[in-house]
Design a protein around this motif. Structure first.
Motif, PDB file in Angstrom:
ATOM      1  N   LYS A  40       4.427   3.296  -1.348  1.00 46.42           N
ATOM      2  CA  LYS A  40       5.493   2.394  -0.944  1.00 46.42           C
ATOM      3  C   LYS A  40       5.157   0.960  -1.332  1.00 46.42           C
ATOM      4  CE  LYS A  40       7.186   5.051   3.012  1.00 46.42           C
ATOM      5  NZ  LYS A  40       7.438   5.011   4.462  1.00 46.42           N
ATOM      6  N   ALA A  41       6.214   0.222  -1.742  1.00 45.94           N
ATOM      7  CA  ALA A  41       6.028  -1.186  -2.006  1.00 45.94           C
ATOM      8  C   ALA A  41       5.808  -1.917  -0.687  1.00 45.94           C
ATOM      9  CB  ALA A  41       7.260  -1.740  -2.731  1.00 45.94           C
ATOM     10  N   ASN A  42       5.155  -3.082  -0.773  1.00 45.31           N
ATOM     11  CA  ASN A  42       4.910  -3.948   0.378  1.00 45.31           C
ATOM     12  C   ASN A  42       3.920  -3.377   1.380  1.00 45.31           C
ATOM     13  OD1 ASN A  42       6.836  -5.814  -0.629  1.00 45.31           O
ATOM     14  ND2 ASN A  42       8.479  -4.587   0.278  1.00 45.31           N
ATOM     15  N   LYS A  43       3.263  -2.297   1.049  1.00 42.60           N
ATOM     16  CA  LYS A  43       2.196  -1.798   1.905  1.00 42.60           C
ATOM     17  C   LYS A  43       0.968  -2.682   1.723  1.00 42.60           C
ATOM     18  CE  LYS A  43      -1.116   2.010   2.203  1.00 42.60           C
ATOM     19  NZ  LYS A  43      -1.320   1.997   3.654  1.00 42.60           N
ATOM     20  N   THR A  44       0.243  -2.937   2.806  1.00 39.05           N
ATOM     21  CA  THR A  44      -1.016  -3.659   2.704  1.00 39.05           C
ATOM     22  C   THR A  44      -2.150  -2.659   2.506  1.00 39.05           C
ATOM     23  OG1 THR A  44      -0.265  -5.488   4.085  1.00 39.05           O
ATOM     24  CG2 THR A  44      -2.638  -5.182   3.881  1.00 39.05           C
ATOM     25  N   TYR A  45      -2.914  -2.844   1.448  1.00 42.45           N
ATOM     26  CA  TYR A  45      -4.042  -1.965   1.144  1.00 42.45           C
ATOM     27  C   TYR A  45      -5.328  -2.675   1.552  1.00 42.45           C
ATOM     28  CZ  TYR A  45      -0.740   0.742  -1.614  1.00 42.45           C
ATOM     29  OH  TYR A  45       0.331   1.510  -2.016  1.00 42.45           O
TER      30      TYR A  45
ATOM     31  N   LYS B 193      -2.380  -3.328  -8.039  1.00 45.64           N
ATOM     32  CA  LYS B 193      -1.351  -3.488  -7.007  1.00 45.64           C
ATOM     33  C   LYS B 193       0.012  -3.026  -7.537  1.00 45.64           C
ATOM     34  CE  LYS B 193       0.983  -4.909  -3.409  1.00 45.64           C
ATOM     35  NZ  LYS B 193       2.343  -5.090  -3.945  1.00 45.64           N
TER      36      LYS B 193
ATOM     37  N   SER C  11       2.307   0.142  -6.211  1.00 43.14           N
ATOM     38  CA  SER C  11       3.659  -0.146  -5.729  1.00 43.14           C
ATOM     39  C   SER C  11       4.725   0.548  -6.563  1.00 43.14           C
ATOM     40  CB  SER C  11       3.906  -1.658  -5.753  1.00 43.14           C
ATOM     41  OG  SER C  11       2.981  -2.331  -4.927  1.00 43.14           O
TER      42      SER C  11
ATOM     43  N   ASP D 101      -0.880  -8.483  -0.566  1.00 46.19           N
ATOM     44  CA  ASP D 101      -0.883  -7.143   0.043  1.00 46.19           C
ATOM     45  C   ASP D 101      -2.199  -6.399  -0.127  1.00 46.19           C
ATOM     46  OD1 ASP D 101       1.780  -7.437   0.943  1.00 46.19           O
ATOM     47  OD2 ASP D 101       2.535  -6.772  -1.003  1.00 46.19           O
TER      48      ASP D 101
END
Length: 332
Positions: free
Chosen positions: A2-7, A296, A300, A31
């Motif tokens: 998923k986009a905008n997920k923090t890894y 990233k 994403s 992110d």
């Protein structure tokens, strides 16, 4: 993904390469968060964590790998330990980026890559030159047929022994048990990987390698030749006992040529139709910045990263063939 997920990333090994080249890139990427580091010397791990504002530090890899908050692991240790740590990361079901070279042998690279493919986990390798603007410009010239049909690529690299070499002090980069090709493993891997990125996969490769000076156990003089599937031929010479440093790559086409340096930030030069174009494109402060940005973007769903376990495995195959002093053809 998923986009905008923090890894949240953990880093195994926090030596010099991570101080400026890579570590800060993971911290500054949107992110991404660098939340833990590991080094066998706990005092050095703590020092790194405090200086870089990293919340957790460990002296055991298992503690970092299995930390419940960590989504991804960056392995920044010497190459002889890459397989050991990478297989643990795969078993834990986490994303991974491994420093280059991916492992000391093609067989080890194959085992690592298979472990991640079996679990459908993203695996990246830090051949960051594939993401640097100066080399993307060279690739663009090639893709635009600026020099016509590519015929040959030649790389000459020389460097004098450093003080560590002369004093015969221990250096893992020249320990044949860790890096059989010595500086060839550490440095030539960057260029050979870059040539595959620019010109396509390699069909055959061979070479000769020897230890001429006896300053360490690994090889110090290597020569190699290869043929890309496109028909482009290549030749490289790497001398780590020379009197001066030289790093010149020249790509020959039937309508011109391109010259650049793999490591020096010299201008990239296009010559064709009796005209010369010379461009100076500086690297970012953190040289792995674009590489990490592209990780990233890959996670994403925006792009497919150009340096993966599969591409690094192919580079390892080329290097093995050159160092083993025999010709072998691969079916791509």
């Amino acid at each position: 993904m998923k986009a905008n997920k923090t890894y949240k990333w953990g880093m195994i090994g926090c030596g010099s390469v991570t101080e400026l080249k890579s570590g800060p890139a993971y911290q500054k990427t949107e992110d991404f968060e660098l939340v833990a580091v590991m080094r066998r010397d706990i005092a050095k791990a703590e020092d790194y964590a405090k200086r870089h504002q990293v919340p957790y530090f460990y002296d055991e890899a298992d503690a970092l790998i299995n930390h419940p908050e960590i989504d991804a692991i960056y392995i920044a240790t010497p190459p002889d330990s890459h397989e050991y740590y990478a297989l643990k990361v795969a078993e834990a079901g986490k994303i991974c980026c491994i420093e280059k070279p991916m492992a000391p042998s093609y067989e080890a690279c194959s085992r690592i890559n298979a472990a991640f493919e079996d679990r459908k986990l993203p695996l990246f390798v830090a051949y960051y030159r594939r993401s640097l603007p100066r080399f993307l410009q060279v690739k663009e010239w090639i893709d635009q047929n600026k020099i016509g049909t590519i015929r040959h690529i030649h790389w000459n690299f020389t460097k004098p022994p450093n003080d560590m070499d002369k004093s015969k002090s221990y250096n893992w980069r020249t320990d044949a048990e860790i890096a059989p090709g010595g500086y060839f493993d550490d440095l030539a891997s960057h260029g050979l990987d870059l040539f595959v990125f620019m010109l396509g996969t390699v069909k055959s490769a061979s070479g000769t390698s020897e230890n001429k000076l006896g300053l360490y156990t690994a090889k110090d003089l290597v020569k190699g030749q290869w043929r890309h599937n496109s028909g482009v031929t290549g030749f490289g010479s790497w001398d780590f006992g020379a009197d001066k440093r030289e790093d010149v790559v020249k790509i020959y086409g039937n309508e011109g040529n391109i010259t650049f340096s793999v490591f020096g930030e010299f201008p990239i030069v296009l010559e064709r139709d009796e005209e010369t174009t010379s461009l100076t494109i500086e690297n970012p402060e953190h040289v792995q910045w674009y590489h990490v940005q592209n990780i990233k973007a890959h996670l994403s769903g925006g792009i497919w990263h150009s340096s993966t376990g599969e591409t690094a495995m192919h580079t390892a195959w080329i290097m093995d063939r050159i160092l083993q002093n025999k010709l072998e053809v691969i079916n791509n």
